[in-house]
Scaffold this active site. Structure first.
Site, PDB file in Angstrom:
ATOM      1  N   SER A 186       0.827  -1.207   0.000  1.00 28.08           N
ATOM      2  CA  SER A 186       0.000   0.000   0.000  1.00 28.08           C
ATOM      3  C   SER A 186       0.864   1.260   0.000  1.00 28.08           C
ATOM      4  O   SER A 186       1.839   1.335   0.740  1.00 28.08           O
ATOM      5  CB  SER A 186      -0.906   0.027   1.232  1.00 28.08           C
ATOM      6  N   VAL A 211       7.578   2.398   3.781  1.00 27.80           N
ATOM      7  CA  VAL A 211       8.484   1.692   2.865  1.00 27.80           C
ATOM      8  C   VAL A 211       7.910   1.670   1.449  1.00 27.80           C
ATOM      9  O   VAL A 211       8.641   1.865   0.474  1.00 27.80           O
ATOM     10  CB  VAL A 211       8.778   0.259   3.374  1.00 27.80           C
ATOM     11  N   CYS A 212       6.605   1.487   1.332  1.00 26.84           N
ATOM     12  CA  CYS A 212       5.973   1.491   0.003  1.00 26.84           C
ATOM     13  C   CYS A 212       6.091   2.870  -0.636  1.00 26.84           C
ATOM     14  O   CYS A 212       6.443   2.994  -1.812  1.00 26.84           O
ATOM     15  CB  CYS A 212       4.511   1.082   0.112  1.00 26.84           C
ATOM     16  N   SER A 213       5.829   3.890   0.140  1.00 27.09           N
ATOM     17  CA  SER A 213       5.973   5.260  -0.344  1.00 27.09           C
ATOM     18  C   SER A 213       7.404   5.531  -0.781  1.00 27.09           C
ATOM     19  O   SER A 213       7.643   6.124  -1.843  1.00 27.09           O
ATOM     20  CB  SER A 213       5.560   6.236   0.766  1.00 27.09           C
ATOM     21  N   SER A 261       9.576   3.395  -1.907  1.00 25.13           N
ATOM     22  CA  SER A 261       9.892   2.696  -3.157  1.00 25.13           C
ATOM     23  C   SER A 261       9.319   3.443  -4.356  1.00 25.13           C
ATOM     24  O   SER A 261       9.967   3.540  -5.405  1.00 25.13           O
ATOM     25  CB  SER A 261       9.409   1.242  -3.131  1.00 25.13           C
TER      26      SER A 261
END
Length: 185
Positions: free
Chosen positions: A73, A78-80, A82
């Site tokens: 999400s 961490v997703c942000s 990436s």
């Protein structure tokens, strides 16, 4: 007859269990639907939804290197990170598109890109497709069940997978340098 049913059930269970992949989340194992598609194989086709609610397919990007940045999400750190990292890298790599794929709704992806100034990647949602199962990244247990694990797949212009990384722990970032190097070979 009963023993054949038991044997068939056990065999089917062992095949399904064998196909799963294990990754970590906060030090605890979680399972994905299967392993990523193998390097040197044709990339499985998919249809995902973009931020305008239109379908996008792998064929939409034929003739380019395609980096699939897959994650749970955009609303996690961490997703942000990436998405931001690949957004910077994508601006400098010719004939390459980065597809950021999650189960987030297209509305949330669009909001995120607007708020964060993301312009060099394509956000795609798996909210109404079988991408997670086709690519083996759908999480099958834990509180994250139904979301996608963190992975990167690089597909060459002919549609062949040239790099894949199932990140060993969902809380870790992928190996950006290895993914970019696969494009530049």
């Amino acid at each position: 007859m009963f023993s054949k049913i038991i044997f068939s059930t056990l065999f089917l269970f062992s095949v399904c269990t064998f196909a799963q992949n294990t990754v970590m989340m906060g030090g605890k194992p979680v399972h994905t639907y299967a392993k990523l598609p193998a390097v040197n194989k044709a990339a499985p086709r998919f249809t995902l939804t973009d931020v305008t609610m239109k379908d996008q397919t792998l064929e939409s990007y034929k003739g380019k290197f395609v980096i699939l940045n897959i994650f749970p999400s955009v609303d996690t750190g961490v997703c942000s990170a990436s998405v931001h990292h690949f957004n910077e890298d994508a601006a400098n790599i010719p004939n390459t598109v980065v597809l950021c794929i999650s189960k987030d709704l297209p509305f949330a992806q669009k909001r995120f890109c607007g708020a964060e100034g993301i312009k060099n990647v394509v956000m795609l949602s798996d909210f109404r497709s079988d991408f997670g199962k086709t690519y083996g990244v759908e999480i099958t247990d834990s509180v994250m069940k139904g979301l996608l694990s963190r992975a990167v797949v690089v597909i060459d212009p002919s549609g062949k997978i040239v790099y894949e990384e199932q990140v060993d722990d969902i809380s870790h970032e992928p190996n950006y340098e290895a993914a970019i190097a696969a494009v530049k070979k």
